[in-house]
Write a protein that holds these residues in place. Structure first.
Motif, short mmCIF file in Angstrom:
data_model
loop_
_atom_site.label_atom_id
_atom_site.label_comp_id
_atom_site.label_asym_id
_atom_site.label_seq_id
_atom_site.Cartn_x
_atom_site.Cartn_y
_atom_site.Cartn_z
N GLU A 62 -3.34 -3.76 0.19
CA GLU A 62 -3.76 -4.07 -1.17
C GLU A 62 -3.94 -2.80 -1.99
O GLU A 62 -3.56 -2.75 -3.17
CB GLU A 62 -5.04 -4.89 -1.13
N ALA A 63 -4.51 -1.76 -1.39
CA ALA A 63 -4.72 -0.51 -2.12
C ALA A 63 -3.39 0.16 -2.45
O ALA A 63 -3.25 0.82 -3.49
CB ALA A 63 -5.59 0.44 -1.32
N SER A 64 -2.39 0.01 -1.56
CA SER A 64 -1.10 0.66 -1.74
C SER A 64 -0.05 -0.23 -2.40
O SER A 64 1.06 0.22 -2.66
CB SER A 64 -0.56 1.11 -0.37
N SER A 65 -0.40 -1.51 -2.64
CA SER A 65 0.57 -2.49 -3.19
C SER A 65 1.84 -2.49 -2.35
O SER A 65 2.96 -2.32 -2.84
CB SER A 65 0.89 -2.17 -4.65
N ALA A 66 1.65 -2.67 -1.04
CA ALA A 66 2.77 -2.59 -0.11
C ALA A 66 2.69 -3.71 0.92
O ALA A 66 1.64 -4.32 1.14
CB ALA A 66 2.78 -1.24 0.59
N LEU A 67 3.81 -3.98 1.56
CA LEU A 67 3.90 -4.96 2.63
C LEU A 67 3.89 -4.22 3.97
O LEU A 67 4.73 -3.35 4.21
CB LEU A 67 5.20 -5.77 2.50
N LEU A 68 2.94 -4.55 4.83
CA LEU A 68 2.82 -3.92 6.14
C LEU A 68 3.32 -4.89 7.21
O LEU A 68 2.90 -6.06 7.23
CB LEU A 68 1.37 -3.53 6.43
N PHE A 112 -1.51 9.08 19.17
CA PHE A 112 -0.82 8.67 17.94
C PHE A 112 0.21 7.63 18.35
O PHE A 112 1.19 7.96 19.02
CB PHE A 112 -0.17 9.88 17.28
N ARG A 113 0.00 6.37 17.97
CA ARG A 113 0.89 5.29 18.39
C ARG A 113 1.42 4.55 17.18
O ARG A 113 0.66 3.99 16.38
CB ARG A 113 0.15 4.30 19.29
N VAL A 114 2.73 4.53 17.04
CA VAL A 114 3.37 3.79 15.96
C VAL A 114 3.35 2.31 16.31
O VAL A 114 3.73 1.91 17.41
CB VAL A 114 4.81 4.28 15.74
N ILE A 115 2.90 1.48 15.35
CA ILE A 115 2.79 0.04 15.61
C ILE A 115 3.53 -0.81 14.58
O ILE A 115 3.52 -2.03 14.67
CB ILE A 115 1.32 -0.42 15.68
N GLY A 116 4.16 -0.16 13.59
CA GLY A 116 4.85 -0.97 12.58
C GLY A 116 5.42 -0.11 11.47
O GLY A 116 5.55 1.10 11.59
N ARG A 117 5.73 -0.77 10.36
CA ARG A 117 6.39 -0.10 9.25
C ARG A 117 5.89 -0.67 7.92
O ARG A 117 5.31 -1.75 7.88
CB ARG A 117 7.90 -0.29 9.35
N VAL A 118 6.14 0.09 6.86
CA VAL A 118 5.78 -0.33 5.50
C VAL A 118 7.06 -0.71 4.77
O VAL A 118 8.04 0.04 4.81
CB VAL A 118 5.05 0.79 4.74
N GLU A 119 7.03 -1.86 4.11
CA GLU A 119 8.19 -2.33 3.36
C GLU A 119 7.79 -2.59 1.92
O GLU A 119 6.60 -2.71 1.59
CB GLU A 119 8.76 -3.62 3.98
N ALA A 120 8.78 -2.65 1.06
CA ALA A 120 8.52 -3.02 -0.33
C ALA A 120 8.22 -4.52 -0.39
O ALA A 120 8.78 -5.31 0.36
CB ALA A 120 9.73 -2.69 -1.21
N GLY A 121 7.32 -4.90 -1.26
CA GLY A 121 6.98 -6.31 -1.39
C GLY A 121 5.56 -6.48 -1.88
O GLY A 121 4.81 -5.52 -2.06
N GLU A 122 5.20 -7.73 -2.10
CA GLU A 122 3.83 -8.04 -2.51
C GLU A 122 2.86 -7.63 -1.40
O GLU A 122 3.20 -7.71 -0.21
CB GLU A 122 3.69 -9.53 -2.81
N PRO A 123 1.67 -7.18 -1.76
CA PRO A 123 0.70 -6.75 -0.74
C PRO A 123 0.43 -7.86 0.28
O PRO A 123 0.01 -8.97 -0.09
CB PRO A 123 -0.55 -6.42 -1.55
N ALA A 124 0.70 -7.57 1.53
CA ALA A 124 0.50 -8.53 2.61
C ALA A 124 0.63 -7.81 3.93
O ALA A 124 1.08 -6.67 4.00
CB ALA A 124 1.50 -9.68 2.53
N VAL A 125 0.21 -8.49 5.00
CA VAL A 125 0.37 -7.97 6.35
C VAL A 125 1.03 -9.05 7.18
O VAL A 125 0.61 -10.21 7.17
CB VAL A 125 -0.98 -7.57 6.99
N TRP A 126 2.09 -8.66 7.90
CA TRP A 126 2.83 -9.59 8.75
C TRP A 126 2.84 -9.06 10.18
O TRP A 126 2.86 -7.85 10.42
CB TRP A 126 4.27 -9.74 8.27
#
Length: 341
Positions: A240-246, A306-320
């Motif tokens: 929500e703070a970044s206006s991004a889809l996680l 340091f463990r990568v668990i996902g990515r950030v995509e363009a889109g409405e703020p949400a978590v999938w």
């Protein structure tokens, strides 16, 4: 004879009475206020958090020293989540009639234990009476490079999502302690095999070094948050703070084997504890994809995770969440809401 307010302050904060000098502190405990300076090129980072009996902790699951220790650590974790260096703390304690002076002295023992472990000076505070429960409020003041504090709003499409360690252990430890208490099992030696979970609940570790590595070692730190209310809650705050889809891969969310084993033993979901349990105080955030491998190596060199668990995509703020076949499903908001009893 019972001590008056001023005698209590002098007794419980006696370790802070002498100024060491050389660390920016001009006036410590003993005057109406403390005075300190910030190093050149730095600015103040400040936070405040409270722990209230029956809301944030229960006496039957936390020893007095653990309460003090954890109260300070929760604040140190907030500073760590900005990439800052905690330096000073102010403690206000509200004491109810059910808490003895000896109990409160042990609370302060825990506070000082955490302060000494992480290089923090206690420089002030207050003590008051409360009618029904212990109230403990701590403010932490630190410093961070001017204009460099890492925020929740820095995630960008293409970033990778990381976490600094395992999640769910604190919630598992709390479940263990409550279950043992309800069963009348007060001898902690009886469940020694789960001792690590109890430690994670009572004595969490603030990831100060990890926050500094991100701020000083990453060319473009993205977003950062500490896992105080559960991984799901913190991911949503970043989204929500970044206006991004996680987008997070469910199978690689880091949950320790001991947490999974206890969840199986207790008939609970380790994943639910990891997502919604809270109080793990790991850091979760994002970095540019091109920096992830280098940051993983840097963390390894400093015995950090340091463990990568996902990515950030363009889109409405949400978590999938995604499964092994990359099928997505929404991750509901939610988190640790503390006790209501």
């Amino acid at each position: 004879m019972a001590l008056d307010e001023f005698s209590r302050i002098r007794k419980w904060t006696s370790r802070s009475a002498t100024d060491k000098g050389g660390d920016g502190l001009s006036i410590g405990i003993g005057d109406d206020a403390a005075v300190f300076g910030v190093a050149s090129g730095m600015e103040v980072v400040a936070c405040c958090d409270a722990m209230i009996e029956t809301v944030h902790f229960l006496r039957r699951t936390m020893k007095p020293a653990d309460i003090g220790y954890k109260a300070l650590v929760s604040n140190l974790s907030d500073v760590a989540a900005m990439g800052g260096i905690p330096k000073y703390a102010m403690v206000t304690i509200g004491v109810s009639p059910t808490w003895t002076e000896e109990d409160c002295e042990l609370v302060y023992e825990g506070i000082y234990e955490a302060a000494e472990a992480y290089g923090v000076r206690i420089i002030g505070g207050d003590t008051v009476s409360t009618p029904d429960a212990l109230h403990l409020s701590i403010s932490v003041l630190g410093e961070v490079e001017r204009g460099k504090a890492i925020r929740r709003s820095g995630a960008m499409p293409g970033d990778l999502i990381f976490v600094t360690g395992n999640v769910g252990g604190s919630a598992a430890g709390l479940h263990l302690l409550l279950s043992a208490e309800e069963a009348g099992q007060r001898d902690e030696a009886a469940f020694r095999e789960w001792a690590e979970l109890i430690r994670k609940h009572r004595r969490p570790v603030p990831r100060i070094q990890e926050g500094r590595l991100l701020l000083t070692g990453c060319l473009r730190p993205g977003a950062l948050n500490d896992v105080s209310d559960g991984l799901a809650s913190e991911l949503w705050e970043i989204a929500e703070a970044s206006s991004a889809l996680l987008v997070v891969e469910e199978s690689i969310i880091p949950i320790a084997d001991v947490t999974r084993q206890y969840a199986l033993h207790a008939g609970k979901s380790a994943l639910d504890w990891g997502l919604y349990g809270g109080e793990d105080y790991e850091l979760v955030g994002t970095v540019a994809a091109g920096e992830a491998e280098r940051m993983e190596q840097l963390f390894r060199e400093h015995d950090c995770t340091f463990r990568v668990i996902g990515r950030v995509e363009a889109g409405e703020p949400a978590v999938w969440l995604t499964d092994a076949q990359d099928r997505k499903r929404p991750l509901p908001k939610g988190g640790y809401n503390h006790f209501s009893r």
